[in-house]
Write an enzyme that holds these catalytic residues in place. Structure first.
Site, PDB file in Angstrom:
ATOM      1  N   ILE A   6      -7.626   7.266  -1.429  1.00  0.00           N
ATOM      2  CA  ILE A   6      -7.420   5.814  -1.477  1.00  0.00           C
ATOM      3  C   ILE A   6      -8.246   5.285  -0.301  1.00  0.00           C
ATOM      4  CG2 ILE A   6      -5.228   6.118  -0.193  1.00  0.00           C
ATOM      5  CD1 ILE A   6      -4.234   3.498  -1.285  1.00  0.00           C
ATOM      6  N   SER A   7      -9.058   4.245  -0.562  1.00  0.00           N
ATOM      7  CA  SER A   7      -9.982   3.766   0.471  1.00  0.00           C
ATOM      8  C   SER A   7      -9.241   3.128   1.640  1.00  0.00           C
ATOM      9  CB  SER A   7     -10.955   2.735  -0.124  1.00  0.00           C
ATOM     10  OG  SER A   7     -11.669   3.293  -1.186  1.00  0.00           O
ATOM     11  N   GLN A   8      -9.922   3.096   2.779  1.00  0.00           N
ATOM     12  CA  GLN A   8      -9.434   2.407   3.985  1.00  0.00           C
ATOM     13  C   GLN A   8      -9.178   0.936   3.633  1.00  0.00           C
ATOM     14  OE1 GLN A   8     -12.621   2.587   6.760  1.00  0.00           O
ATOM     15  NE2 GLN A   8     -11.452   1.747   8.457  1.00  0.00           N
ATOM     16  N   ARG A  62       0.833  -1.220   0.000  1.00  0.00           N
ATOM     17  CA  ARG A  62       0.000   0.000   0.000  1.00  0.00           C
ATOM     18  C   ARG A  62       0.863   1.263   0.000  1.00  0.00           C
ATOM     19  NH1 ARG A  62      -3.786   3.029   3.674  1.00  0.00           N
ATOM     20  NH2 ARG A  62      -5.742   3.259   2.555  1.00  0.00           N
TER      21      ARG A  62
END
Ligand code: SAM
Length: 229
Positions: A71-73, A45
């Site tokens: 950017i999503s969790q 990530r």
């Protein structure tokens, strides 16, 4: 002297953070699909977050990626991937490429991933990053993803990583029999419930998977205004 086979300390530290993320945020949060957990344990990530946010790369939260987007969790990415119930042979459409992180995770869970982003500079950046990291089964497009990708259809799975007011009709047409759509829907731009639709002939079975908050899906079959830029 550094041995050629030893990992640089930074990447070892990220690997450690990543495995803690998988155990505590994902498995601890209820993600149980071992293929999803394995994919999340492999994708770095830190390569998808802005360089001034590396310290937060494995935090339990979304992060800004520019152009007012996020950017999503990690939990949300894992939750949506799990909801698609992929076995590895599928062609998947992702709407909302953003950083390319979820596309990279999906690329380890499906045969081919088609991902579409409406903001050109985000799509170009994600494409370069995915190429550099050798996620070769991901194809990035710049377009209004509320229209789906008719030229690449049909899809076994469609996952939408921005919140829509209602299910865009093209997704139903472009979904294969037995396929699934996972999409956050809500009557306000940042407040949605996640739904999974499964196609059975003329029927579309709908399940509510719980509450989430996403940036808006903007386009012909989405929200009309630009809320964030
Ligand atoms: N999946 C991304 C990741 O892993 O970084 C995060 C996606 S972010 C929460 C939502 C993305 O949807 C934004 O990049 C936004 O520009 C994009 N988006 C919004 N409306 C769209 C549309 N009509 N077509 C394609 N992308 C859209």
């Amino acid at each position: 002297m550094t041995l050629a086979t030893s990992k640089p300390p930074e990447s070892a530290a990220f690997a450690d953070q990543r495995s803690r993320m998988v155990e505590f945020q994902l498995r601890g949060g209820g993600i149980s699909d071992e293929r999803v957990l394995e994919a999340m344990s492999k994708v770095p990530r830190e390569e998808f977050v802005p360089s001034d946010m590396l310290d937060c790369a494995y935090g339990d939260c979304p992060l800004p990626i520019g152009a007012g987007q996020t950017i999503s969790q990690p939990f949300t990415v894992a939750f949506m991937c799990q909801a698609l119930k992929l076995s590895g042979d599928e062609r998947v459409l992702e709407v909302g490429t953003g950083s390319g992180y979820a596309a990279a995770v999906l690329s380890l869970l499906a045969k081919e991933v088609f991902t579409v982003e409406r903001i050109g500079r985000l799509a170009e950046r994600a494409k370069a990053r995915l190429l550099q990291l050798h996620y070769d089964n991901v194809h990035v497009f710049t377009a209004d993803g509320t229209l789906g990708l008719a030229d690449q259809a049909p899809f076994d799975g469609i996952v939408v990583t921005a919140g829509a007011p209602e299910l865009p009709a093209p997704y139903v047409t472009q979904l294969r029999e037995g396929g699934r759509i996972v999409i956050p829907l809500g009557c306000a731009p940042f407040d949605q419930c996640m739904y999974r639709y499964t196609k059975h002939g003329e029927d579309l079975r709908r399940e509510n998977l719980g509450g989430f908050a996403f940036v808006p899906l903007i386009g012909k079959h989405g929200w009309k205004g630009d809320f964030l830029r």
